[in-house]
Every structure is written in C-alpha cells, then in structure tokens.
Scaffold this motif. Structure first.
Motif, PDB file in Angstrom:
ATOM      1  N   GLY A 308       5.963   9.094   2.300  1.00 13.96           N
ATOM      2  CA  GLY A 308       5.843  10.818   1.681  1.00 13.96           C
ATOM      3  C   GLY A 308       4.659  11.314   0.582  1.00 13.96           C
ATOM      4  N   ARG A 309       3.653  10.017   0.538  1.00 16.00           N
ATOM      5  CA  ARG A 309       2.905  10.668  -0.304  1.00 16.00           C
ATOM      6  C   ARG A 309       1.812  10.244   0.330  1.00 16.00           C
ATOM      7  N   VAL A 310       1.732   9.493   1.541  1.00 15.51           N
ATOM      8  CA  VAL A 310       0.126   9.094   2.088  1.00 15.51           C
ATOM      9  C   VAL A 310       0.647   9.209   3.549  1.00 15.51           C
ATOM     10  N   ASP A 311       0.423   9.726   4.468  1.00 15.51           N
ATOM     11  CA  ASP A 311       0.410   9.971   5.846  1.00 15.51           C
ATOM     12  C   ASP A 311       0.306   8.526   6.677  1.00 15.51           C
ATOM     13  N   GLU A 312      -0.693   8.088   6.504  1.00 16.52           N
ATOM     14  CA  GLU A 312      -1.265   7.211   7.011  1.00 16.52           C
ATOM     15  C   GLU A 312       0.317   5.695   7.704  1.00 16.52           C
ATOM     16  N   ILE A 313       1.067   6.176   6.665  1.00 17.47           N
ATOM     17  CA  ILE A 313       2.594   4.777   6.243  1.00 17.47           C
ATOM     18  C   ILE A 313       3.005   5.013   7.540  1.00 17.47           C
ATOM     19  N   TYR A 461      -1.793   2.216  -2.823  1.00 14.84           N
ATOM     20  CA  TYR A 461      -2.731   1.602  -4.084  1.00 14.84           C
ATOM     21  C   TYR A 461      -4.221   1.885  -4.535  1.00 14.84           C
ATOM     22  N   GLU A 462      -4.351   0.678  -2.667  1.00 17.33           N
ATOM     23  CA  GLU A 462      -6.227   1.522  -2.028  1.00 17.33           C
ATOM     24  C   GLU A 462      -6.549   3.229  -2.010  1.00 17.33           C
TER      25      GLU A 462
END
Length: 482
Positions: A308-313, A461-462
C-alpha cells in the motif's frame, strides 16, 4: 522555560536524531519533572524530565535529562535547550538549561546514584524514590569498584534512538530517549542473561527507572553496562573482509587472507548460545499449526501494508505469499521464545574473547507489546543472513564497483558466510540446500519466510530513505522469489 518552557523543549526535541516523529504539527502535552539529583541552589541542578508530545505519529514520551545552571557554559552550547525561571527555593534567577548528556559535570551527577546504597530522599539532593537506581557495579582485583563517583565521561558521537556515554573507558551508560510504560527489553533481557550470558553480551551493571509521582506508569530511563573498548563492530569487520577479497581479482573467498567464514561460524554459535539461554530464563511456548498459520497471516498483512505504500512491491507479492503459505502446511511443534528482534551485524561486537550481541531493544519503531512478543529464533537468524548480503553489496555500491567479476566475488562471499553462520548456528538445519524443492524442513520454511519479509521491508525502507541502496534488497528479492 522563561516565557515558554514547552516551546523551547519541543524545539530542542524535534531537532534531535533520537526524535522518532515525522512532519510538522507536534506539540508538548505534558512535562513531568522528576526529583532533583543535585541541589539546584548549588548552581547546578540536574534531573530527568519526561516530555510527552503529540503529533502526526500519535503520542510519544521522551526522556530528557536536563542540567539547570546559574551561568551559561560556552562549551555546552550544543546542548542548550533554553532558559528557565525556577522557584525562589531552588534558583533565585533565570537559569540556563542544557541537555545533561552534553554537560560533563551533569553527567557525573547522573552517575552518582549507582554509588549509593538506596534511592531514599536526602536533604542535600531532594531525591525522591520516583527515580530509582539499581547498581551491580563489579569490583576489581583489589576490591575497589571498577569506576568511581568522580570518573570522567565522554559522550559517544554516534547517536540514533538513544544517547550513550562512556565512563572511565570502562562502563557505558545508555540513556533511553523514547520511553514507554513497562520494562525496557534491553534491560530485561540483559538482566535475565546476567551471569552465564556475560560471555556473549556486554554485562549489565545497573539501570535507572522512574515512577512519576501520582501515576502508575513506570519507565526505564537508562542502563549501565561494561564498555568493550577493544571490540570491533561486526558490520565493519565483515565489510573489511569484502574489501580484502575484492583487492585480489579472481580470488575465491576461502583463499583470501581476510576470509570471514571462521568468524561467521563462531557468530552462529554465539547467537545459538544466547537463544538457548533466553529460552531457559524467559517465557517460551510451543507453536502448532494454528500459530504457524497466524504467523503467515501476520506476514501477509505486513506485505499488504508495504504494498500500500510502494507500488513496486506488487511485482513480488504473489511469490512472497507463496513462501508464506508454506507455513500453513506445517504442523509443528515449533519452539517460540523471546528473541533479539532486530539482530544484524551492526548489533554484534567482535572481541578477543569471542562475539558479543548488543542492543536487545528490538525494532525501535515497533510497539512494546510487539517487541516482547514470542517468536521463533529464525527471525534473528534471518536478520544476520540478510546482513551478510548488505555488507557485501553496500561495499560494492559505495565504492562504485560494478564489474561482473567483482560482483561474482561478492556473491560468493555472501554465500560462503551465510552457510558458515548457519552451520555454526546448527539445529539440524539443511544449510547446503537452501530451499529443497518439495521437501522444506520447518526451519527452512521459517527462514525463507523471514528472509523474504525482511527483504521486502528493506526495499521499502531504502526507497524512502536511500534510493541508491534499493538495488540491494531488490536483487535479493529477485533471487529469493525467482
């Protein structure tokens, strides 16, 4: 403070590295001064103060030891918080307020309680039992305490979630900054491991706790430990091994003069020893199919949060869920116990007497109930195996090394030290076949799940903090998840 005490405190707190909040809009909602540790009428008043702030990250309480001086001290300017007006029975005029950790004389005052027999109030200091010192200071061969009440101290430059000072190059006082009601896991675990565990930790020599007047909450404010002055950090030692290997193109890790595998084996043995002792002295449980399924559910929920925070996941989500789903096929029993919770090479020290593990607080950003929750030892193991990958690949990144041969050397170093660490840790885990198709052991399935979870967290995190480093967990995710 003079004019606006809370404004000065807030302005100071939000500028510190140990402040865990983000964004603007923070405000002080409560300040709880504890009893004086030195008489302010003498010109130097020192006390702990608990400052509760509220903002975008919710409500947080910080431990801010303050030194009140009747005159400014230029050498302490970095720790200046502001000015204040105290009562006539304390200091007659406006005084200068400093973070006590940045004031050498105030640091001596903070240490005095470790040399007293009880925390009872005294006329000279006004100390009240709301600030309690527990001391286990050892004696040297001549029967004298290893440090004395007038020992000089040095504030460590490295400051993250806590602030530490070294006393007489022998003891280290770690002052917890963000505090919560309840026992700090770092104090609790060091206390539980005391004695037999001293071979694998920095021995606990005391701690400071407080129960503010009129309240039921109790806080651990600081802990005193043996300072391992000749120790080298495990992270730096590992990276030095990578550096030495890459200095000789084409060399295999086992042929390098700085081969780290022997140290990795011994580190695995130390982690296993600490886990065994923790299981003997702290709560344990057995997890069956229901608990393992619940673990898979928690990992899925964490994945949802990260996605939900990062689409790349999303590109890894399906394969990650497949890894987690293996846990639902296991029956157990699996031993669950207290663990370190945030173990990596940076939380290890290499000494002439062997490896030591440090900082048992758990993940600093996590709630206390999560940091003390029972888990399997494979969470800690995964933290170290991921750290080997970071040690090698961060060195490549920071030195701009991109050649195929050097990258292959670094990968070989990671594989060798991962296997060596797991061999040292033992427990019947099949270390040679990382993930045997169709025949996962319980340990292998757990380790795989924790490694994927850790790498996904690292990736997010990165991307948030060090985008150039995102390639490290991304490459590992590609390897772990195909």
């Amino acid at each position: 403070m003079a004019g606006d005490r809370t404004h000065d405190l807030l302005d100071y707190i939000v500028r510190q590295r140990w402040f865990a909040g983000e964004g603007a809009g923070w405000q002080v909602v409560r300040v709880e001064p504890l009893a004086w540790l030195s008489n302010p009428a003498s010109g130097l008043g020192v006390r702990f103060e608990l400052v509760t702030v509220d903002g975008p990250g919710g409500t947080q309480t910080y431990n801010v030891p303050l030194a009140y001086r009747d005159e400014p001290v230029e050498a302490n300017a970095y720790g200046l918080v502001g000015t204040a007006s105290l009562g006539a029975d304390e200091m007659a005029a406006d005084v200068y307020v400093y973070d006590a950790l940045h004031d050498p004389l105030a640091r001596q005052v903070l240490m005095r309680g470790f040399f007293e027999d009880s925390p009872a109030p005294s006329e000279s200091t006004g100390r009240d039992p709301d600030t309690v010192y527990v001391s286990h200071l050892p004696h040297d061969e001549d029967g004298a305490l290893v440090i004395d009440v007038d020992s000089e101290s040095v504030l460590l430059a490295v400051e993250q979630s806590n602030t530490s000072m070294v006393v007489a190059e022998t003891a280290m006082l770690k002052v917890f900054r963000k505090v919560v009601d309840g026992r700090n896991p770092d104090v609790e675990i060091h206390d539980a491991l005391a004695g037999p565990g001293d071979d694998a930790i920095a021995a606990l020599w005391g701690w400071i706790s407080a129960t503010p007047s009129g309240g039921s909450a109790s806080y651990d404010l600081a802990m005193l430990q043996r300072f391992l002055r000749t120790a080298s950090n495990g992270w730096e030692s590992a990276r030095a091994s990578v550096r030495d290997l890459l200095a000789e193109p084409g060399l295999e890790p086992e042929a390098a003069g700085g081969d780290f595998a022997g140290e990795s084996v011994r580190l695995g043995e130390t982690v296993r020893f600490v886990h065994t002792l923790m299981a003997e002295r702290l709560p344990t449980a057995e997890w069956g199919a229901a608990e393992l399924s619940a673990l898979a559910d928690r990992l899925d929920a964490r994945l949802d949060h990260l996605a939900g925070r990062v689409d790349e996941i999303e590109r890894y989500a399906g394969a990650a869920r497949d890894v987690y789903a293996r846990l639902r096929t296991l029956d157990g029993p699996v031993a669950a116990q207290r663990v370190h919770g945030d173990l990596h090479l940076g939380q290890t020290l290499r000494t002439t007497a062997g490896w030591k593990l440090i900082d048992f607080e758990g993940e600093p950003a996590a709630a206390l109930e999560d940091r003390v929750a029972l888990d399997t030892v494979w969470r800690d193991v995964a933290g170290v195996t991921r750290s080997f990958d970071y040690a090698a690949n961060s060195y490549l990144l920071q030195t701009g090394t991109t050649g195929d041969a050097e990258v292959a050397q670094a990968r070989a170093w990671v594989a060798r030290n991962r296997a060596a660490f797991l061999a040292g840790y033992g427990d019947g885990h099949d270390h040679e076949a990382a993930r045997p198709a169709g025949g996962d052991t319980v340990a292998t399935a757990l380790l795989a799940a924790y490694e994927v979870d850790k790498a996904l967290y690292e990736y997010v995190y990165e991307l948030d903090h060090r985008p150039d480093w995102a390639a490290i967990p991304m490459t590992m995710l590609d390897q772990l998840l195909g």
